[in-house]
Design an enzyme around this catalytic site. Structure first.
Site, mmCIF file in Angstrom:
data_model
loop_
_atom_site.group_PDB
_atom_site.id
_atom_site.type_symbol
_atom_site.label_atom_id
_atom_site.label_comp_id
_atom_site.label_asym_id
_atom_site.label_seq_id
_atom_site.Cartn_x
_atom_site.Cartn_y
_atom_site.Cartn_z
ATOM 1 N N LYS A 91 0.731 -1.073 -0.128
ATOM 2 C CA LYS A 91 -0.009 -0.056 0.133
ATOM 3 C C LYS A 91 0.848 1.467 -0.022
ATOM 4 O O LYS A 91 0.414 2.019 -0.582
ATOM 5 C CB LYS A 91 -0.883 0.114 1.224
ATOM 6 C CG LYS A 91 -1.987 -1.046 1.199
ATOM 7 C CD LYS A 91 -3.175 -0.522 0.589
ATOM 8 C CE LYS A 91 -4.407 -1.440 0.160
ATOM 9 N NZ LYS A 91 -4.410 -2.811 1.257
ATOM 10 N N GLU A 113 -9.824 6.288 3.258
ATOM 11 C CA GLU A 113 -10.585 5.168 3.911
ATOM 12 C C GLU A 113 -9.657 4.103 4.111
ATOM 13 O O GLU A 113 -8.652 3.917 3.517
ATOM 14 C CB GLU A 113 -12.032 4.755 2.854
ATOM 15 C CG GLU A 113 -11.424 3.741 1.736
ATOM 16 C CD GLU A 113 -10.358 4.374 0.854
ATOM 17 O OE1 GLU A 113 -10.287 5.686 0.677
ATOM 18 O OE2 GLU A 113 -9.502 3.708 0.211
ATOM 19 N N SER A 378 1.371 -9.807 -1.102
ATOM 20 C CA SER A 378 1.322 -8.394 -0.860
ATOM 21 C C SER A 378 1.548 -7.916 0.407
ATOM 22 O O SER A 378 1.828 -6.491 0.633
ATOM 23 C CB SER A 378 -0.145 -8.148 -1.404
ATOM 24 O OG SER A 378 -1.059 -9.073 -0.613
HETATM 25 C C1 LIG Z 1 -5.371 -3.868 1.238
HETATM 26 C C2 LIG Z 1 -4.575 -5.097 0.992
HETATM 27 C C3 LIG Z 1 -4.763 -6.064 -0.437
HETATM 28 C C4 LIG Z 1 -6.354 -5.739 -1.198
HETATM 29 O O1 LIG Z 1 -5.917 -4.532 -1.806
HETATM 30 P P1 LIG Z 1 -5.725 -4.487 -3.394
HETATM 31 O O2 LIG Z 1 -6.059 -2.964 -3.863
HETATM 32 O O3 LIG Z 1 -6.783 -5.538 -4.206
HETATM 33 O O4 LIG Z 1 -4.306 -4.912 -3.550
HETATM 34 C C5 LIG Z 1 -4.178 -7.163 -0.705
HETATM 35 N N1 LIG Z 1 -3.092 -7.433 0.156
HETATM 36 C C6 LIG Z 1 -2.705 -6.814 1.086
HETATM 37 C C7 LIG Z 1 -1.838 -7.148 2.314
HETATM 38 C C8 LIG Z 1 -3.494 -5.393 1.779
HETATM 39 O O5 LIG Z 1 -3.289 -4.746 2.503
#
Ligand SMILES: *Cc1c(COP(=O)(O)O)cnc(C)c1O
Length: 395
Positions: A91, A113, A378
């Site tokens: 993020k 948000e 992610s």
């Molecule tokens: C917020 C988040 C997501 C989902 O959001 P995307 O915009 O689809 O990437 C996925 N993995 C993690 C670790 C997140 O914090």
């Protein structure tokens, strides 16, 4: 696929995208739309953005050859380690980019948000660093689910406003943030995923594209080729997937798989698998695929992971799915939990529950030993420890 001119001037990817906004936001969106590319392409922005990514976030993040996981699934698996970014997920790649844009536009206050709290923490972090006021809207249920992130945001100096309407989760926080922006047009609204009115989906995808740019360079070094056979990423609104796919969208070789949350199961009514269950509609300022009833009421989504608990998907993904350039599959809460426990034991890495959805799809694919896969990890699992504790049974 040729994506060089996408989105078009009005922010459309094929039939998806655009900017469906209340009149009171015209000026704000217009100001952003007129200036974002100019700012992003300026040398000053590029220098500060890349300096912060390298020295503050810790980029490039490793592309790690997961040998144990590879052996288990009889294929070659690399993990793109976004979990090692400062604040624990991808993020921050986007929050740094957008906050630098906000500064260039002369804004002093940031509204955002958050679902799992990762975007809120990343936003509050960069606001602390760059000395901007920070207001975070968060669903009341998510505030309970993600208490540690609420504490982090408070320590970082953010004001948190609980969203108490609807399902009290991400969709409702987004509604209230947009309402907050209408009442405070001098502030900058920082969207955390590849959703919202144009130019947000494009801006967010561009900031996250650093992920696939690095994958290309790192794979060239590790495997002597830039393009893997397959890239897999989880999809909430679609920002980490957009970033992991970006450089490969025009590739003839690389297959792309996005994994959504099936929640308790596609047919149970407790799901967030928008690409499987959704239809075309308008949500949060853009035309895309959303989960709605026949008369257009948003269906409350469900996922064990707060970051995937969203009834829509970014317009880029709706487009890639419709054109069959990317495949969108889904896994249940339970499958994601098992995949998280498996990665932890196999590789000593505790993934975020969101990322565990991407890992869980490995069980459903036909894999070969001479394939090269990249899974975008992610985020890290620290924020999910209470959930893992609830579901962990020693075998
Ligand atoms: C917020 C988040 C997501 C989902 O959001 P995307 O915009 O689809 O990437 C996925 N993995 C993690 C670790 C997140 O914090």
């Amino acid at each position: 696929m040729q994506t060089l001119n996408m989105p078009d001037k009005k922010g459309y990817y094929g039939e998806y995208g655009g900017a469906y906004i209340p009149e009171l936001l015209f000026n704000n969106i217009n100001e952003l739309e007129q200036n974002y590319l100019k700012i992003i392409h300026s040398t000053e922005f590029q220098k500060e953005y890349h300096d912060l990514l390298e020295n503050y976030v810790g980029r490039p993040t490793p592309l790690y050859h997961a040998k144990n996981l590879s052996e288990q699934f009889k294929t070659k698996i690399y993990l793109k380690r976004e979990d090692l970014c400062h604040t624990g997920s991808h993020k921050i790649n986007n929050t740094i980019g957008q906050i630098l844009i906000a500064k260039a536009l002369g804004k002093k206050r940031i509204l955002a948000e958050t679902g799992a709290g990762q975007h809120g923490v990343a936003t509050a972090t960069v606001c602390a660093l760059l000395k901007l006021e920070c207001i975070i809207y968060m669903g009341q249920i998510d505030m309970h689910r993600q208490e540690a992130n609420v504490i982090r945001m408070k320590m970082l100096g953010a004001t948190i406003i609980p969203a108490i309407s609807g399902s009290k989760t991400l969709k409702d926080a987004t509604n209230e943030a947009i309402r907050g922006w209408i009442n405070d047009p001098d502030s900058y609204y920082l969207i955390g995923s590849a959703v919202g009115p144009h130019p947000y989906p494009d801006m967010v995808a561009k900031f996250q594209s650093i992920i696939s740019k690095e994958i290309k360079q790192q794979l060239l070094k590790a495997e002597g080729m830039e393009e893997p056979d397959l890239v897999i990423a989880c999809v909430g609104g679609g920002s980490n997937a957009a970033g992991a796919f970006f450089e490969f969208i025009d590739s003839k070789k690389t297959k792309l798989i996005g994994v959504e949350a099936a929640g308790k199961g596609i047919d149970t009514g407790y799901s967030a698998a928008t690409m499987t269950l959704g239809t075309t509609g308008i949500l949060h300022g853009s035309r895309s695929i959303i989960m709605q009833t026949k008369d257009g009421q948003i269906i409350e989504p469900h996922s064990i992971s707060a970051g995937l608990d969203y009834p829509g998907i970014g317009p880029l993904h709706a487009f890639l799915g419709k054109r069959k350039r990317a495949l969108y599959l889904n896994v249940t809460d339970e499958e994601a939990l098992q995949a998280a426990f498996n990665l932890t034991k196999q590789e000593g890495i505790i993934p975020a529950l969101e990322s565990a959805h991407a890992l869980a799809i490995l069980n459903k694919l036909e894999l070969h030993k001479d394939q090269v896969l990249v899974i975008n990890l992610s985020g890290r699992g620290d924020k999910d420890l209470p959930t893992y504790l609830d579901h962990y049974h020693e075998k």
